[in-house]
Design an enzyme around this catalytic site. Sequence first.
Site, short mmCIF file in Angstrom:
data_model
loop_
_atom_site.label_atom_id
_atom_site.label_comp_id
_atom_site.label_asym_id
_atom_site.label_seq_id
_atom_site.Cartn_x
_atom_site.Cartn_y
_atom_site.Cartn_z
N ASN A 71 0.85 -1.19 0.00
CA ASN A 71 0.00 0.00 0.00
C ASN A 71 0.88 1.24 0.00
O ASN A 71 1.43 1.63 1.04
CB ASN A 71 -0.92 0.00 1.23
N GLU A 72 1.06 1.81 -1.17
CA GLU A 72 1.96 2.93 -1.34
C GLU A 72 1.36 4.22 -0.78
O GLU A 72 0.16 4.28 -0.49
CB GLU A 72 2.28 3.11 -2.84
N PRO A 73 2.19 5.26 -0.58
CA PRO A 73 1.67 6.55 -0.11
C PRO A 73 0.48 7.01 -0.96
O PRO A 73 0.52 6.94 -2.20
CB PRO A 73 2.87 7.49 -0.28
#
Length: 633
Positions: free
Chosen positions: A155-157
């Site tokens: 879950n990326e920024p």
Amino acid sequence: MVDSFEKIPVRIFNNLKEGSLFIANEIAAVIRQKQAEGKKCVLGLATGSSPKTVYAELVRLHKTEGLSFSNVVTFNLDEYYPIDQDALQSYNRYMREHLFNHVDIKPENIHIPNGELPKEEIKKHCADYEAMIEEAGGIDVQILGIGNNGHIGFNEPGSSRFSKTRMITLDNSTRIANSFEFPNISEVPRLAVTMGIDTILKARKIYLMAWGPMKAPVVQKAVEELVTEQIPASLLQQHNDTVYVLDEMAASELTRFKSPWLTGDIEWTPAMVKKAVVSMALKTGKPILGLTNSDYNEYGLGDLLVEKGDAYEINLQVFYMLRDGITGWPGGKPNAVIPAHPERSLPYPKTCLIFSPHPDDDIISMGGTFMRLHDQGHDVHVAYQTSGNIAVTDEFVTRFIDFAVGFEEISGIDSSKSREILTAAHKFLANKKPSESDTAEIRAIKGLIRRGEAKATCRYVGIKDENVHFQNLPFYETGRVEKMPMGEEDVRVTMELLRKVKPHQVYCAGDLADPHGTHKVCLDIVFESLRRIKAEGDEWIKDCWVWLYKGAWQEWNIEEIEMAIPMSPDQVIKKRHGIFIHQSQKDMVPFQGSDSREFWQRAEDRNAQTAKQYAQLGLTQYAAMEAFVRWHY
């Protein structure tokens, strides 16, 4: 008050092994409790470097203490897409190698996102994955790592707090950080399948683990700053039973360590005074001697004024500590009595032994000092601890094979055996699969390439051939990114070299942020060797000082530095040319970590930044500086 800045529970251990044992024992307790209740235990599992020791301990508990996984159901966080399940980098393969193949878990209870499905089937696969987690009763214990950009799972920024299991596009910083697992950055997948943040937050208990200095900045943001989707790990503040499990290096940016004077009473040792005053000066942008009583009070250092007196006196104390650590004589200045000098004047000349984990760490991290030690008449030895063979690209090997074959042709040499080896190597590389490890012959060729570059660098500096030692430590020779732990043979080889050279100075890489841990193992081997030699009573060890360098991956903080070696612009250029000799590492670094710059650029920038910070603090402006910290044993 020590944890007053932290918005989430934190457990800090001396090292990753102790932290990993804590997590493994917590998981084992839940498994046993569920077994006693006749229930399934549902685990959410992570991959990567962080949980390896956790899994190793769980395997040990199974084999030696009877911990059964017969009631365990697992759901992995994520998987690259697309990727073959047997690929070296596949998380499916990772889990089998590190856990599943060694315990009694039922195959039907293992769930990992499928990176082999056609893209049009992924959406349904993700929905089914969510349904299976719910059907299992939800996750009892979820373990997580944390990315350098704050991602959990993949879950990326910017990922939504309410996101579910889905396909995502990997952030470029994540691909760069994970590139050490692949031959080069272009082969790192751009997509992945990951549990969503909402999925993760539904777990009843969460342990997030972080090890090493590279994780320290993002851990501080996630633990002490406001909740934001730009730092996905900070969303764990909203969970009612999450614990961050850290080693001391990963916790080093937390206020309790970075600025302990803000969290309660402390002992004002000279080192702590230096740390506090340097930190304040850099934050205010003032030179050390320009700090005032008002600055001390505004920065939370009023207690220091009460204990030590006026700001002027404290400023002078810290200024002199910084000034006295700067020297152009890393081996000590001969025929001089300088009580505050970081190194002894005698004996002169000294015998110096530089340990270089890879065949270029010496010139990258302490090239200026390396050359200065030789130029000032010391007997300098270099020990290249590993072959560095996995960091040579296949293309570079092909280039050298073509040269060797061409050389035989133009010279008229007919060596059927060498031609056979070269032909086989060429054929292997032409048909090599992404999941395939190099043959012993290919690894030997890659090691030979790096050995030649290292020898050329030593000749460039002026080091005699007999002073260059290639250790080829066994722990490294797996042919894969993942290495073996430190072994007895590694220590034996190192002790033998130390006893042969009997150095007055030893230089080691204290740069522990390299992505696949080679520096850490190499340092542990040297430390263990020195401890044993000391315990066995060798006389020469009493006069041996150990200096730690950084530079390839990170740099010492100013307040930590005990010896700073200034460099002129000409010396910076000379060091750059020394680094350029390592052509196999130039232009395309196979395992560059999260820093996309070439090593010579990293080294120059870090050396220049160190010099700039000294100048900002009111000391002489140099073009660059290399920094060292002494290790006491």
